[in-house]
Scaffold this motif. Structure first.
Motif, PDB file in Angstrom:
ATOM      1  N   THR A  13     -24.875 -22.985   3.388  1.00  0.00           N
ATOM      2  CA  THR A  13     -23.608 -22.439   3.876  1.00  0.00           C
ATOM      3  C   THR A  13     -22.478 -23.048   3.055  1.00  0.00           C
ATOM      4  N   LEU A  14     -21.754 -22.193   2.339  1.00  0.00           N
ATOM      5  CA  LEU A  14     -20.737 -22.703   1.414  1.00  0.00           C
ATOM      6  C   LEU A  14     -19.361 -22.761   2.059  1.00  0.00           C
ATOM      7  N   GLN A  15     -19.077 -21.820   2.951  1.00  0.00           N
ATOM      8  CA  GLN A  15     -17.754 -21.797   3.585  1.00  0.00           C
ATOM      9  C   GLN A  15     -17.814 -20.959   4.858  1.00  0.00           C
ATOM     10  N   THR A  16     -17.116 -21.414   5.892  1.00  0.00           N
ATOM     11  CA  THR A  16     -17.059 -20.599   7.121  1.00  0.00           C
ATOM     12  C   THR A  16     -15.605 -20.229   7.392  1.00  0.00           C
ATOM     13  N   PHE A  17     -15.411 -19.155   8.114  1.00  0.00           N
ATOM     14  CA  PHE A  17     -14.067 -18.621   8.373  1.00  0.00           C
ATOM     15  C   PHE A  17     -13.926 -18.346   9.866  1.00  0.00           C
ATOM     16  N   GLU A  18     -12.703 -18.564  10.372  1.00  0.00           N
ATOM     17  CA  GLU A  18     -12.413 -18.232  11.776  1.00  0.00           C
ATOM     18  C   GLU A  18     -12.055 -16.758  11.863  1.00  0.00           C
ATOM     19  N   SER A  19     -12.474 -16.141  12.949  1.00  0.00           N
ATOM     20  CA  SER A  19     -12.046 -14.755  13.194  1.00  0.00           C
ATOM     21  C   SER A  19     -10.553 -14.755  13.547  1.00  0.00           C
ATOM     22  N   LEU A  20      -9.864 -13.665  13.231  1.00  0.00           N
ATOM     23  CA  LEU A  20      -8.457 -13.541  13.637  1.00  0.00           C
ATOM     24  C   LEU A  20      -8.355 -13.637  15.147  1.00  0.00           C
ATOM     25  N   THR A  21      -7.266 -14.237  15.627  1.00  0.00           N
ATOM     26  CA  THR A  21      -7.030 -14.209  17.073  1.00  0.00           C
ATOM     27  C   THR A  21      -6.461 -12.828  17.419  1.00  0.00           C
ATOM     28  N   GLN A  22      -6.424 -12.530  18.700  1.00  0.00           N
ATOM     29  CA  GLN A  22      -5.900 -11.233  19.139  1.00  0.00           C
ATOM     30  C   GLN A  22      -4.456 -11.052  18.665  1.00  0.00           C
ATOM     31  N   SER A  23      -3.678 -12.152  18.713  1.00  0.00           N
ATOM     32  CA  SER A  23      -2.265 -11.953  18.332  1.00  0.00           C
ATOM     33  C   SER A  23      -2.118 -11.810  16.806  1.00  0.00           C
ATOM     34  N   GLN A  24      -2.962 -12.503  16.041  1.00  0.00           N
ATOM     35  CA  GLN A  24      -2.919 -12.300  14.567  1.00  0.00           C
ATOM     36  C   GLN A  24      -3.324 -10.864  14.216  1.00  0.00           C
ATOM     37  N   LEU A  25      -4.328 -10.375  14.942  1.00  0.00           N
ATOM     38  CA  LEU A  25      -4.791  -9.008  14.699  1.00  0.00           C
ATOM     39  C   LEU A  25      -3.674  -8.011  15.024  1.00  0.00           C
ATOM     40  N   ASP A  26      -3.007  -8.278  16.140  1.00  0.00           N
ATOM     41  CA  ASP A  26      -1.914  -7.398  16.570  1.00  0.00           C
ATOM     42  C   ASP A  26      -0.801  -7.366  15.504  1.00  0.00           C
ATOM     43  N   ASP A  27      -0.482  -8.528  14.941  1.00  0.00           N
ATOM     44  CA  ASP A  27       0.555  -8.584  13.895  1.00  0.00           C
ATOM     45  C   ASP A  27       0.161  -7.732  12.694  1.00  0.00           C
ATOM     46  N   LYS A  28      -1.128  -7.787  12.346  1.00  0.00           N
ATOM     47  CA  LYS A  28      -1.577  -7.018  11.164  1.00  0.00           C
ATOM     48  C   LYS A  28      -1.519  -5.515  11.443  1.00  0.00           C
ATOM     49  N   GLU A  30       0.526  -4.068  13.478  1.00  0.00           N
ATOM     50  CA  GLU A  30       1.948  -3.716  13.508  1.00  0.00           C
ATOM     51  C   GLU A  30       2.484  -3.556  12.069  1.00  0.00           C
ATOM     52  N   LEU A  31       2.074  -4.501  11.199  1.00  0.00           N
ATOM     53  CA  LEU A  31       2.506  -4.428   9.806  1.00  0.00           C
ATOM     54  C   LEU A  31       1.976  -3.136   9.162  1.00  0.00           C
ATOM     55  N   ALA A  32       0.721  -2.798   9.457  1.00  0.00           N
ATOM     56  CA  ALA A  32       0.143  -1.575   8.877  1.00  0.00           C
ATOM     57  C   ALA A  32       0.966  -0.356   9.318  1.00  0.00           C
ATOM     58  N   ALA A  33       1.281  -0.292  10.597  1.00  0.00           N
ATOM     59  CA  ALA A  33       2.028   0.863  11.114  1.00  0.00           C
ATOM     60  C   ALA A  33       3.422   0.931  10.489  1.00  0.00           C
ATOM     61  N   ASN A  34       4.073  -0.232  10.375  1.00  0.00           N
ATOM     62  CA  ASN A  34       5.428  -0.250   9.789  1.00  0.00           C
ATOM     63  C   ASN A  34       5.390   0.128   8.310  1.00  0.00           C
ATOM     64  N   THR A  35       4.411  -0.416   7.597  1.00  0.00           N
ATOM     65  CA  THR A  35       4.318  -0.109   6.164  1.00  0.00           C
ATOM     66  C   THR A  35       4.066   1.384   5.961  1.00  0.00           C
ATOM     67  N   PHE A  36       3.231   1.944   6.818  1.00  0.00           N
ATOM     68  CA  PHE A  36       2.909   3.372   6.657  1.00  0.00           C
ATOM     69  C   PHE A  36       4.178   4.233   6.704  1.00  0.00           C
ATOM     70  N   ARG A  37       5.117   3.867   7.570  1.00  0.00           N
ATOM     71  CA  ARG A  37       6.343   4.683   7.722  1.00  0.00           C
ATOM     72  C   ARG A  37       7.071   4.851   6.393  1.00  0.00           C
ATOM     73  N   THR A  38       7.078   3.803   5.570  1.00  0.00           N
ATOM     74  CA  THR A  38       7.774   3.940   4.279  1.00  0.00           C
ATOM     75  C   THR A  38       6.820   4.323   3.152  1.00  0.00           C
ATOM     76  N   TYR A  39       5.615   3.741   3.203  1.00  0.00           N
ATOM     77  CA  TYR A  39       4.673   3.996   2.092  1.00  0.00           C
ATOM     78  C   TYR A  39       4.319   5.482   2.001  1.00  0.00           C
ATOM     79  N   ARG A  40       4.250   6.158   3.127  1.00  0.00           N
ATOM     80  CA  ARG A  40       3.858   7.576   3.111  1.00  0.00           C
ATOM     81  C   ARG A  40       4.841   8.419   2.303  1.00  0.00           C
ATOM     82  N   ARG A  41       6.074   7.898   2.151  1.00  0.00           N
ATOM     83  CA  ARG A  41       7.089   8.674   1.427  1.00  0.00           C
ATOM     84  C   ARG A  41       7.137   8.348  -0.070  1.00  0.00           C
ATOM     85  N   THR A  42       6.291   7.426  -0.521  1.00  0.00           N
ATOM     86  CA  THR A  42       6.281   7.135  -1.968  1.00  0.00           C
ATOM     87  C   THR A  42       5.705   8.344  -2.705  1.00  0.00           C
ATOM     88  N   SER A  43       6.093   8.484  -3.967  1.00  0.00           N
ATOM     89  CA  SER A  43       5.628   9.647  -4.750  1.00  0.00           C
ATOM     90  C   SER A  43       4.246   9.354  -5.343  1.00  0.00           C
TER      91      SER A  43
END
Ligand code: NAP
Length: 465
Positions: A13-28, A30-43
């Motif tokens: 075992t070389l490295q282990t990782f913690e799963s995102l917490t519920q609130s970290q997941l929620d932040d991501k 939210e960021l995806a939804a916000n980014t989509f609002r502007t990114y969808r309008r890129t050419s």
């Protein structure tokens, strides 16, 4: 399953990782939804520039990325480098072609003007497998991002470093924050992500049980899915086949990625006229494969990705041999550290044995004899899977029958089944539904909007005085 890098060549075992917490997941999310609002309008031109930079970032770092694959899932390094190059290719393909595949399509109707208009639909969740840890993700991400969607990746738990490296490539390329995010989570959190109002659709590449689960969760939410599931591809050899090419390709088609590919040829159905020669030469070439350290250039077959897969393959072979299958070579795990299994060829396989009915995810080939072309087609179709099929014959009538009658998402005549950014890829039956790649792939996660316009004449009666 822990989220961890466990080197399959050593078991360390070389490295282990913690799963995102519920609130970290929620932040991501939210960021995806916000980014989509502007990114969808890129050419398309803006997205094209970003996607070409992603291709350059991949090419610039290909040996390090290839090594990550080798240490996380055991891919022999030659194949790993080629995988990164293919990811760059799919980025370039969609950078150039997205605007054509998603251009408005005029349709003549009784309207003054009517056409089909393609629009992005939002954040799409991709649940991905470890076996082609970069390619599977890029063949989803390149079209999704070029279409104006944003991507969320839940990668297999044994390739977390590959998952994070992919996120970094899109960041380095200059995509806005949130256009592509890796979610380090276990499969237990997939239901809550699909159920989240900010996530619009999901795609899964993986096993049949995982596909059933994701499709039923998404079905309850009325969210679109694409499923790329397992396969038990036939490789049919008829008497007129070029035997040199057929044998060499058969070995490659079975052992690519150490036998862990959905489109690996798994069942070799050979005409009785040429069976003895095919069997002899195929077994010889399988025995000659070099099994070993995935980091060595000379290695043909590396370790299987996890101890569980090694145990599964070993059990499938042992149970089938106990039921009457004959071992022509291999048939054992290697007595050394790591998840190594011998290249194996089985014949005289009972119809209801595990290797006959299930997908075998390792370097194990099953040989079958076909008396006629009808026999060959019937055997090829006698599986619940329908991903790919390869048939070897120079006879045009036989070629037509295979093209028409094989139950599969693709048929390759005198060639090995392989994905290509320009051609659609996907399965039928229990191998899934929907398509990736080509123009069909980029249209899976878009709103195919009908536009109907009746231009009103400006006449006397419309005027207000
Ligand atoms: P898997 O066990 O189904 O895992 C695939 C992904 O699904 C992983 O991210 C896994 O997460 C997640 N997952 C597993 N069970 C889940 C569930 N109940 N709900 C939600 N997510 C779930 O498959 P694998 O062993 O990684 O990959 C091998 C399979 O993929 C083979 O059957 C192969 O044929 C198929 N495959 C198909 C294609 C294709 O294009 N058709 C391509 C490559 C592979 P965890 O790792 O956290 O469990």
């Amino acid at each position: 399953m822990p989220i961890a890098t466990i080197n399959p060549a050593t078991g360390e075992t070389l490295q282990t990782f913690e799963s995102l917490t519920q609130s970290q997941l929620d932040d991501k999310l939210e960021l995806a939804a916000n980014t989509f609002r502007t990114y969808r309008r890129t050419s398309f031109a803006e997205r094209e520039a970003l996607m070409l930079r992603a291709a350059e970032a991949l090419e610039a770092d290909k040996s390090r990325l290839a090594q990550l694959m080798a240490i996380e899932m055991g891919k022999p390094i030659k194949g790993a480098v080629q995988e990164i190059e293919k990811c760059a290719l799919v980025c370039r393909y969609y950078a150039e072609m997205a605007k054509r595949h998603l251009a408005d399509q005029v349709v003549e109707t009784n309207a003054t003007r009517s056409y089909v208009h393609f629009q992005p639909i939002g954040p799409v969740l991709a649940v991905m497998p470890w076996n082609f840890p970069f390619w599977q993700v890029f063949r989803f991400a390149a079209p999704a991002l070029m279409a104006g969607n944003v991507g969320l990746l839940k990668h297999a738990s044994n390739v977390p470093q590959c998952a994070l490296a992919i996120e970094r490539i899109f960041q380095q390329a200059g995509f806005p924050d949130g256009a592509f995010q890796t979610l380090l989570i276990g499969s237990d959190l997939v239901e809550s992500v699909i159920g989240d109002r900010r996530v619009t659709a999901a795609t899964l590449t993986g096993s049949e049980p995982a596909g059933r689960s994701v499709a039923s969760i998404a079905g309850k939410q009325i969210k679109k899915t694409v499923l790329e599931l397992g396969g038990s591809d036939p490789f049919i050899v008829m008497p007129s086949a070029n035997m040199d090419e057929a044998v060499t390709t058969a070995v490659k088609a079975r052992t690519i990625n150490s036998g862990q590919s959905c489109i690996a040829a798994k069942r070799f159905i050979v005409s009785t006229d040429v069976y003895p020669e095919f069997e002899r030469r195929f077994v010889e070439e399988m025995k000659a494969l070099r099994v070993g350290d995935p980091l060595k250039d000379s290695t043909d077959v590396g370790p299987l990705a996890t101890e569980q897969i090694l145990t599964d393959v070993d059990t499938q072979v042992r149970t089938s041999v106990a039921a009457g299958a004959l071992v022509l070579c291999g048939g054992n795990r290697l007595e050394r550290a790591g998840n190594f299994y011998e290249p194996t060829v089985l014949a005289n396989i009972p119809a209801d044995s595990p290797v006959s009915c299930e997908e075998v995810f390792g370097p194990v080939a099953m040989l079958f004899r076909a008396r006629t072309i009808d026999d060959a087609i019937e055997m090829a179709n006698s599986t619940n899977f329908g991903l790919g099929a390869s048939a070897w014959t120079k006879d045009p009538q036989e070629q037509s029958r295979f093209i028409e009658e094989l139950e599969a998402g693709c048929v390759f005549i005198n060639g090995m089944v392989a994905s290509d950014p320009r051609l659609p890829f996907g399965g039928i039956k229990n191998s899934g539904y929907g398509r990736e790649l080509g123009e069909f792939g980029i249209r899976e996660f878009v709103n195919i909007k009908t536009v109907w316009i009746n231009e009103q004449q400006t006449g006397q009666s419309d005027r207000t005085e």
